[in-house]
Design a protein around this motif. Structure first.
Motif, PDB file in Angstrom:
ATOM      1  N   ASN A  36       7.225  43.012  38.845  1.00  0.00           N
ATOM      2  CA  ASN A  36       8.371  42.134  38.590  1.00  0.00           C
ATOM      3  C   ASN A  36       7.919  40.701  38.346  1.00  0.00           C
ATOM      4  OD1 ASN A  36      10.122  44.267  38.904  1.00  0.00           O
ATOM      5  ND2 ASN A  36      10.614  43.779  41.021  1.00  0.00           N
ATOM      6  N   LEU A  37       6.918  40.257  39.099  1.00  0.00           N
ATOM      7  CA  LEU A  37       6.388  38.912  38.915  1.00  0.00           C
ATOM      8  C   LEU A  37       5.766  38.756  37.532  1.00  0.00           C
ATOM      9  CD1 LEU A  37       5.634  36.112  40.012  1.00  0.00           C
ATOM     10  CD2 LEU A  37       3.526  37.144  40.895  1.00  0.00           C
ATOM     11  N   ILE A  88       5.389  47.045  43.090  1.00  0.00           N
ATOM     12  CA  ILE A  88       6.633  46.799  42.340  1.00  0.00           C
ATOM     13  C   ILE A  88       6.893  45.300  42.232  1.00  0.00           C
ATOM     14  CG2 ILE A  88       9.149  47.068  42.441  1.00  0.00           C
ATOM     15  CD1 ILE A  88       8.617  49.851  43.690  1.00  0.00           C
ATOM     16  N   ALA A  89       6.662  44.562  43.319  1.00  0.00           N
ATOM     17  CA  ALA A  89       6.879  43.116  43.303  1.00  0.00           C
ATOM     18  C   ALA A  89       5.910  42.434  42.336  1.00  0.00           C
ATOM     19  CB  ALA A  89       6.716  42.533  44.707  1.00  0.00           C
ATOM     20  N   GLU A  90       4.666  42.897  42.273  1.00  0.00           N
ATOM     21  CA  GLU A  90       3.697  42.315  41.335  1.00  0.00           C
ATOM     22  C   GLU A  90       4.106  42.587  39.891  1.00  0.00           C
ATOM     23  OE1 GLU A  90       0.010  43.990  42.656  1.00  0.00           O
ATOM     24  OE2 GLU A  90      -0.353  42.364  44.097  1.00  0.00           O
ATOM     25  N   GLU A 114       5.761  48.763  47.606  1.00  0.00           N
ATOM     26  CA  GLU A 114       6.646  47.611  47.416  1.00  0.00           C
ATOM     27  C   GLU A 114       5.888  46.419  46.834  1.00  0.00           C
ATOM     28  OE1 GLU A 114       8.822  46.582  50.908  1.00  0.00           O
ATOM     29  OE2 GLU A 114       9.962  48.447  50.910  1.00  0.00           O
ATOM     30  N   VAL A 115       4.652  46.216  47.266  1.00  0.00           N
ATOM     31  CA  VAL A 115       3.831  45.123  46.725  1.00  0.00           C
ATOM     32  C   VAL A 115       3.549  45.369  45.252  1.00  0.00           C
ATOM     33  CG1 VAL A 115       1.515  44.110  46.802  1.00  0.00           C
ATOM     34  CG2 VAL A 115       2.804  44.419  48.906  1.00  0.00           C
TER      35      VAL A 115
END
Length: 106
Positions: free
Chosen positions: A55-56, A51-53, A48-49
C-alpha cells in the motif's frame, strides 16, 4: 511387607516429576505456537507488514504522479499544454477539430 508398601509409595513420586515437566513444557509449547506473541501471530503480522508495504509503494507512486502534475501547473514552469488540457476538462470545452469519444459509464 514393609518393603512392598515403600515400593508403592515410591511409584507416584517417580511419576509426578515427569507429569509436572510435561505439563509445563506443554503449556509453554502451546503458547509458543498459539500465544499473543507466538509463531502464528508472527506469521499474521508479517502478512500485514507485506500488505502495508504494498500500500505504501502504491501511495508513493500516486504521490509522485500528482507531484509531477502539480509542478507542471506552477507559475515558474507553467506548461501550456497541461494548462490547456486542465481548462478543457474542467470547463467541458473542445475545439472544432477535436475528436470526441464517448465512453459509456457503468
Amino acid at each position: 511387607m514393609a518393603s512392598g508398601n515403600q515400593h508403592m509409595l515410591l511409584r507416584p513420586r517417580q511419576i509426578l516429576a515427569p507429569i509436572i515437566f510435561a505439563t509445563v513444557f506443554g503449556y509453554f509449547g502451546y503458547h509458543l505456537v498459539n500465544g499473543d506473541r507466538g509463531l502464528l501471530a508472527m506469521a499474521h503480522l508479517q502478512r500485514e507488514v507485506l500488505i502495508a508495504e504494498q500500500n505504501l509503494a502504491e501511495a508513493e507512486a500516486t504521490r509522485k504522479i500528482w507531484e509531477r502534475r502539480v509542478a507542471a501547473l506552477r507559475n515558474q514552469s507553467l506548461d501550456p499544454d497541461m494548462l490547456d488540457e486542465r481548462a478543457r476538462v474542467l470547463l467541458n470545452y473542445a475545439r472544432k477539430d477535436d475528436i470526441i469519444v464517448f465512453i459509456p459509464t457503468r
